[in-house]
Design a protein around this motif. Structure first.
Motif, PDB file in Angstrom:
ATOM      1  N   VAL A  51       4.617 -17.955 -11.646  1.00  0.00           N
ATOM      2  CA  VAL A  51       4.920 -16.581 -12.036  1.00  0.00           C
ATOM      3  C   VAL A  51       3.875 -16.067 -13.028  1.00  0.00           C
ATOM      4  CG1 VAL A  51       6.601 -15.053 -13.102  1.00  0.00           C
ATOM      5  CG2 VAL A  51       7.358 -16.819 -11.520  1.00  0.00           C
ATOM      6  N   TYR A  52       3.627 -16.814 -14.103  1.00  0.00           N
ATOM      7  CA  TYR A  52       2.632 -16.381 -15.099  1.00  0.00           C
ATOM      8  C   TYR A  52       1.243 -16.252 -14.468  1.00  0.00           C
ATOM      9  CZ  TYR A  52       5.291 -16.508 -19.485  1.00  0.00           C
ATOM     10  OH  TYR A  52       6.149 -16.232 -20.513  1.00  0.00           O
ATOM     11  N   LYS A  53       0.913 -17.227 -13.661  1.00  0.00           N
ATOM     12  CA  LYS A  53      -0.426 -17.237 -13.073  1.00  0.00           C
ATOM     13  C   LYS A  53      -0.684 -15.973 -12.246  1.00  0.00           C
ATOM     14  CE  LYS A  53      -3.372 -20.288 -10.375  1.00  0.00           C
ATOM     15  NZ  LYS A  53      -3.364 -19.701  -9.042  1.00  0.00           N
ATOM     16  N   ASN A  54       0.375 -15.476 -11.640  1.00  0.00           N
ATOM     17  CA  ASN A  54       0.213 -14.323 -10.748  1.00  0.00           C
ATOM     18  C   ASN A  54       0.648 -13.001 -11.377  1.00  0.00           C
ATOM     19  OD1 ASN A  54      -0.750 -15.635  -8.257  1.00  0.00           O
ATOM     20  ND2 ASN A  54       1.135 -16.788  -8.508  1.00  0.00           N
ATOM     21  N   ASP A  55       0.921 -13.042 -12.659  1.00  0.00           N
ATOM     22  CA  ASP A  55       1.376 -11.821 -13.319  1.00  0.00           C
ATOM     23  C   ASP A  55       0.196 -11.109 -13.951  1.00  0.00           C
ATOM     24  OD1 ASP A  55       3.103  -9.927 -14.565  1.00  0.00           O
ATOM     25  OD2 ASP A  55       2.901 -11.045 -16.432  1.00  0.00           O
ATOM     26  N   VAL A  56      -0.279 -10.053 -13.285  1.00  0.00           N
ATOM     27  CA  VAL A  56      -1.355  -9.248 -13.852  1.00  0.00           C
ATOM     28  C   VAL A  56      -0.918  -7.783 -13.835  1.00  0.00           C
ATOM     29  CG1 VAL A  56      -3.210 -10.857 -13.297  1.00  0.00           C
ATOM     30  CG2 VAL A  56      -2.557  -9.122 -11.619  1.00  0.00           C
ATOM     31  N   ASN A  57      -1.713  -6.936 -14.490  1.00  0.00           N
ATOM     32  CA  ASN A  57      -1.306  -5.553 -14.671  1.00  0.00           C
ATOM     33  C   ASN A  57      -2.072  -4.659 -13.684  1.00  0.00           C
ATOM     34  OD1 ASN A  57      -0.930  -2.963 -15.832  1.00  0.00           O
ATOM     35  ND2 ASN A  57      -0.647  -3.821 -17.855  1.00  0.00           N
ATOM     36  N   CYS A  58      -3.032  -3.874 -14.133  1.00  0.00           N
ATOM     37  CA  CYS A  58      -3.812  -3.026 -13.210  1.00  0.00           C
ATOM     38  C   CYS A  58      -5.296  -3.317 -13.403  1.00  0.00           C
ATOM     39  CB  CYS A  58      -3.590  -1.553 -13.526  1.00  0.00           C
ATOM     40  SG  CYS A  58      -2.047  -0.910 -12.981  1.00  0.00           S
ATOM     41  N   PRO A  59      -5.752  -4.545 -13.167  1.00  0.00           N
ATOM     42  CA  PRO A  59      -7.170  -4.803 -13.409  1.00  0.00           C
ATOM     43  C   PRO A  59      -8.047  -4.150 -12.330  1.00  0.00           C
ATOM     44  CG  PRO A  59      -6.161  -6.700 -12.402  1.00  0.00           C
ATOM     45  CD  PRO A  59      -5.067  -5.703 -12.593  1.00  0.00           C
ATOM     46  N   ILE A  60      -9.343  -4.220 -12.539  1.00  0.00           N
ATOM     47  CA  ILE A  60     -10.281  -3.655 -11.563  1.00  0.00           C
ATOM     48  C   ILE A  60     -10.006  -4.276 -10.190  1.00  0.00           C
ATOM     49  CG2 ILE A  60     -12.731  -3.624 -10.876  1.00  0.00           C
ATOM     50  CD1 ILE A  60     -13.389  -3.441 -13.865  1.00  0.00           C
ATOM     51  N   GLY A  61      -9.964  -3.443  -9.181  1.00  0.00           N
ATOM     52  CA  GLY A  61      -9.755  -3.941  -7.816  1.00  0.00           C
ATOM     53  C   GLY A  61      -8.304  -3.886  -7.376  1.00  0.00           C
ATOM     54  N   MET A  62      -7.382  -3.638  -8.341  1.00  0.00           N
ATOM     55  CA  MET A  62      -5.967  -3.617  -7.944  1.00  0.00           C
ATOM     56  C   MET A  62      -5.322  -2.242  -8.127  1.00  0.00           C
ATOM     57  SD  MET A  62      -4.733  -7.407  -8.922  1.00  0.00           S
ATOM     58  CE  MET A  62      -3.045  -7.022  -8.570  1.00  0.00           C
ATOM     59  N   ASP A  63      -6.154  -1.228  -8.230  1.00  0.00           N
ATOM     60  CA  ASP A  63      -5.697   0.167  -8.198  1.00  0.00           C
ATOM     61  C   ASP A  63      -4.850   0.512  -9.431  1.00  0.00           C
ATOM     62  OD1 ASP A  63      -5.622   2.691  -7.160  1.00  0.00           O
ATOM     63  OD2 ASP A  63      -4.507   2.194  -5.344  1.00  0.00           O
ATOM     64  N   ASN A  64      -4.432   1.753  -9.490  1.00  0.00           N
ATOM     65  CA  ASN A  64      -3.686   2.242 -10.650  1.00  0.00           C
ATOM     66  C   ASN A  64      -2.466   3.013 -10.161  1.00  0.00           C
ATOM     67  OD1 ASN A  64      -2.808   3.872 -12.826  1.00  0.00           O
ATOM     68  ND2 ASN A  64      -4.796   3.540 -13.802  1.00  0.00           N
ATOM     69  N   PRO A  68      -2.887   6.439  -7.526  1.00  0.00           N
ATOM     70  CA  PRO A  68      -3.408   5.438  -6.587  1.00  0.00           C
ATOM     71  C   PRO A  68      -4.517   5.990  -5.685  1.00  0.00           C
ATOM     72  CG  PRO A  68      -1.013   5.549  -6.509  1.00  0.00           C
ATOM     73  CD  PRO A  68      -1.463   6.725  -7.287  1.00  0.00           C
ATOM     74  N   ARG A  69      -5.589   5.236  -5.604  1.00  0.00           N
ATOM     75  CA  ARG A  69      -6.701   5.636  -4.720  1.00  0.00           C
ATOM     76  C   ARG A  69      -7.150   4.463  -3.863  1.00  0.00           C
ATOM     77  NH1 ARG A  69      -8.183   7.830  -9.830  1.00  0.00           N
ATOM     78  NH2 ARG A  69      -8.555  10.076  -9.792  1.00  0.00           N
ATOM     79  N   GLY A  70      -6.677   3.239  -4.172  1.00  0.00           N
ATOM     80  CA  GLY A  70      -7.174   2.037  -3.503  1.00  0.00           C
ATOM     81  C   GLY A  70      -6.061   1.294  -2.784  1.00  0.00           C
ATOM     82  N   ALA A  75      -1.250   0.577   0.690  1.00  0.00           N
ATOM     83  CA  ALA A  75       0.042  -0.088   0.932  1.00  0.00           C
ATOM     84  C   ALA A  75       1.161   0.939   1.000  1.00  0.00           C
ATOM     85  CB  ALA A  75       0.310  -1.117  -0.165  1.00  0.00           C
ATOM     86  N   GLN A  76       1.096   1.956   0.147  1.00  0.00           N
ATOM     87  CA  GLN A  76       2.108   3.027   0.179  1.00  0.00           C
ATOM     88  C   GLN A  76       2.047   3.781   1.509  1.00  0.00           C
ATOM     89  OE1 GLN A  76       2.485   4.165  -4.570  1.00  0.00           O
ATOM     90  NE2 GLN A  76       1.215   5.422  -3.296  1.00  0.00           N
ATOM     91  N   ASN A  77       0.826   4.042   1.999  1.00  0.00           N
ATOM     92  CA  ASN A  77       0.703   4.760   3.280  1.00  0.00           C
ATOM     93  C   ASN A  77       1.326   3.969   4.417  1.00  0.00           C
ATOM     94  OD1 ASN A  77      -0.547   6.890   2.126  1.00  0.00           O
ATOM     95  ND2 ASN A  77      -2.634   6.270   2.671  1.00  0.00           N
ATOM     96  N   LEU A  78       1.114   2.651   4.405  1.00  0.00           N
ATOM     97  CA  LEU A  78       1.713   1.825   5.463  1.00  0.00           C
ATOM     98  C   LEU A  78       3.237   1.876   5.371  1.00  0.00           C
ATOM     99  CD1 LEU A  78      -0.663  -1.274   5.486  1.00  0.00           C
ATOM    100  CD2 LEU A  78      -0.440   0.472   7.258  1.00  0.00           C
ATOM    101  N   PHE A  79       3.745   1.865   4.139  1.00  0.00           N
ATOM    102  CA  PHE A  79       5.203   1.940   3.950  1.00  0.00           C
ATOM    103  C   PHE A  79       5.715   3.276   4.498  1.00  0.00           C
ATOM    104  CE2 PHE A  79       8.082  -0.899   1.489  1.00  0.00           C
ATOM    105  CZ  PHE A  79       9.263  -0.374   1.976  1.00  0.00           C
ATOM    106  N   ALA A  80       4.993   4.355   4.158  1.00  0.00           N
ATOM    107  CA  ALA A  80       5.419   5.685   4.629  1.00  0.00           C
ATOM    108  C   ALA A  80       5.459   5.696   6.159  1.00  0.00           C
ATOM    109  CB  ALA A  80       4.467   6.754   4.107  1.00  0.00           C
ATOM    110  N   LYS A  81       4.405   5.155   6.789  1.00  0.00           N
ATOM    111  CA  LYS A  81       4.357   5.177   8.259  1.00  0.00           C
ATOM    112  C   LYS A  81       5.491   4.343   8.855  1.00  0.00           C
ATOM    113  CE  LYS A  81      -0.559   6.048   8.772  1.00  0.00           C
ATOM    114  NZ  LYS A  81      -1.852   5.478   9.165  1.00  0.00           N
ATOM    115  N   ALA A  82       5.772   3.198   8.240  1.00  0.00           N
ATOM    116  CA  ALA A  82       6.847   2.335   8.761  1.00  0.00           C
ATOM    117  C   ALA A  82       8.199   3.039   8.692  1.00  0.00           C
ATOM    118  CB  ALA A  82       6.884   1.024   7.976  1.00  0.00           C
ATOM    119  N   CYS A  83       8.314   4.019   7.782  1.00  0.00           N
ATOM    120  CA  CYS A  83       9.613   4.688   7.588  1.00  0.00           C
ATOM    121  C   CYS A  83       9.620   6.127   8.101  1.00  0.00           C
ATOM    122  CB  CYS A  83       9.984   4.679   6.111  1.00  0.00           C
ATOM    123  SG  CYS A  83      10.258   3.046   5.447  1.00  0.00           S
ATOM    124  N   ASN A  84       8.607   6.504   8.893  1.00  0.00           N
ATOM    125  CA  ASN A  84       8.571   7.853   9.448  1.00  0.00           C
ATOM    126  C   ASN A  84       8.536   8.917   8.350  1.00  0.00           C
ATOM    127  OD1 ASN A  84       8.574   9.857  11.341  1.00  0.00           O
ATOM    128  ND2 ASN A  84      10.774   9.759  11.772  1.00  0.00           N
TER     129      ASN A  84
END
Ligand SMILES: Cc1ncc(COP(=O)(O)O)c(C=O)c1O
Length: 494
Positions: A51-64, A68-70, A75-84
């Motif tokens: 859990v600790y090892k994988n707990d990060v915030n918004c570093p470079i490369g992981m968008d904001n 959101p631009r990255g 990922a949000q767009n894919l969710f939107a498409k999956a839900c019409n």
């Protein structure tokens, strides 16, 4: 239902960026300060250091998450498409924040919103924050189980016709107990009167991934909806999604409110779990949900053979004010047992290590989900057989029902009552006083009284009963046997 591009849905943009970051052996001078688990706490030792090892915030490369631009956007767009839907935003403070965002971005102070009275507490908080004027539509009540179900189309139409100046309507799809309204018809009617339709789908994520369940908000043409993906969609607790469709809702207003209410330090674990849950649901949801429905039906049949219990499914709810029903839920009514639903909720946990979703006076509620197995169902059935042997008594006549026939009357806007001068009174003397706070049993978190409503004799008796049986009452005022009300002497002088 829109056809989904399965090739595209195989992608997990956030998880891909996340893995890359975690595996890149970062020297960290940012938050979180545990720096991927350099320190070892007792919590960390609970897990294999993951859990600790994988707990990060918004570093470079992981968008904001704020803009959101990255990979979050993808990922949000894919969710939107999956839900019409046309647009989705990931939430990390549950549908609690989804409800706040939906209402605050669409309804301003003194504007009207039409909503069911049996809403979750977050909706009442949204009224306080926005300053909106609630117009309550009354749900059909199942007096036998004391469950508030859905609002009939007739009631929706009546309330809409009497309040044509309302800005929006708010629908629950489904209720905590699984009931849905005629969503398509209500959406169409509200739109014909220029009202925005907001939907609380905290308990409805799975509707988007099965054709054996009631219609989802986006398929019914609603404007916005919040899904607690963590409840029935397989993501981590707190992770939810806001969906938007069409052009009745202004995305600028949504973004503004989202950024007001959302932490600037989103958990990567929560965001990644949303990306993973969406892909899982697209590829396995339909089968898993069908399995859950079959297990729920099997359990209903078996439980109904046990003296002292009556398990209810779709047929019961359709007779009691639902247009359609979520068949992954099983409501079990207590019948001729020397126990309440509250007692059974505890006994199942303490004696049989079975955790059900909720217990109330006359019922308890079991959720069958994408994680339920036959063994789970059999454990429950066997435990109930054992309880029946100990507590069944054929001579018990049905216990007194305490259900409030009428919800209390609203006399002030929730925001006005929230800010009004405070007076503390004993519960027994609260008749006709105006409440300053919400008081509820949790779960389900549906308030018995909200700020701005008058204490009636029904509410006082109901609360006294819940105190007597030591139910899990949630209120802001901590003094027992007292309630917080508006001090009318000071209020009138304002
Ligand atoms: C009907 C309803 N809406 C909203 C919520 C809030 O959802 P969350 O727990 O994701 O904040 C709940 C929570 O139980 C709920 O029952």
């Amino acid at each position: 239902m829109k056809i989904i591009d399965k090739d595209e849905q195989r992608k997990t943009p956030y998880i891909t960026a996340y893995k890359k970051y975690i595996n890149s052996n970062i020297t960290s001078f940012d938050v979180p300060g545990h720096h991927q688990g350099i320190i070892r706490t007792d919590f960390d030792k609970l897990f294999p250091h993951e859990v600790y090892k994988n707990d990060v915030n918004c570093p470079i490369g992981m968008d904001n998450i704020m803009h959101p631009r990255g990979c979050i956007k993808e990922a949000q767009n894919l969710f939107a498409k999956a839900c019409n839907a046309d647009y989705a935003r990931f939430l990390i403070n549950g549908s609690t924040s989804g409800n706040l965002i939906m209402i605050m971005s669409c309804v301003k102070a003194h504007e009207k919103i039409i909503l069911p009275r049996n809403v979750h507490k977050s909706v009442i908080n949204a009224l306080i924050l926005s300053g909106a004027v609630p117009v309550f539509a009354m749900p059909e009540i199942d007096l036998q189980t004391e469950i508030a179900n859905q609002i009939s189309f007739k009631e929706w139409k009546k309330v809409i016709d009497n309040n044509l100046d309302a800005k929006a309507i708010f629908i629950i799809n489904p209720t905590y107990f699984g009931a849905t309204t005629n969503l398509e018809k209500v959406v169409k009617y509200a739109h014909s009167k220029n009202m925005i339709v907001l939907v609380d789908e905290a308990h409805g994520t799975h509707f988007y991934f099965s054709n054996k369940l009631p219609i989802s908000a986006m398929d019914a043409g609603a404007d916005m909806s919040t899904l607690s993906v963590h409840k029935t969609g397989g993501s981590l607790t707190q992770s939810s999604v806001l969906l938007i469709k069409g052009n009745r809702v202004n995305p600028y207003d949504v973004n503004k409110t989202f950024n007001m209410l959302t932490t600037t330090s989103p958990s990567s674990l929560l965001l990644a779990s949303l990306d993973g849950a969406r892909k899982y649901l697209v590829f396995h949801g339909s089968n898993k949900i069908y399995q859950a429905i079959k297990l729920a039906r099997y359990s209903i049949e078996e439980i109904n053979k046990i003296p002292g219990f009556k398990a209810h499914g779709k047929e019961h709810f359709l007779k009691n004010g639902a247009y359609d029903y979520d068949q992954t839920k099983v409501v079990v009514e207590i019948d001729k047992l020397k126990l309440t639903g509250f007692n059974i909720y505890r006994i199942l946990k303490e004696k049989y290590q079975i955790q059900v979703e909720l217990g109330e006076t006359y019922v308890f509620l079991c959720l069958f989900t994408i994680g339920t197995t036959k063994k789970h169902a059999d454990n429950l059935i066997n435990a109930l057989k054992d309880i029946s042997l100990k507590y069944y008594d054929s001579k018990i006549t049905y216990q007194d029902h305490h259900y409030m026939k009428d919800f209390p009357k609203t006399v002030l806007r929730p925001r006005e009552a929230y800010h009004a001068p405070l007076k503390i009174v004993p519960l027994k003397d609260a008749l006709n006083c105006i409440s300053k706070e919400m008081i509820m049993i949790y779960p389900p978190g549906i308030p018995l009284i909200i700020p701005g409503e008058k204490f009636s004799q029904d509410v006082i008796l109901e609360l006294a009963y819940y105190k007597k049986i030591n139910a899990n009452i949630v209120s802001d005022w901590e003094g027992s046997n007292e309630v917080s009300v508006v001090d009318m002497d000071l209020f009138d002088k304002k």
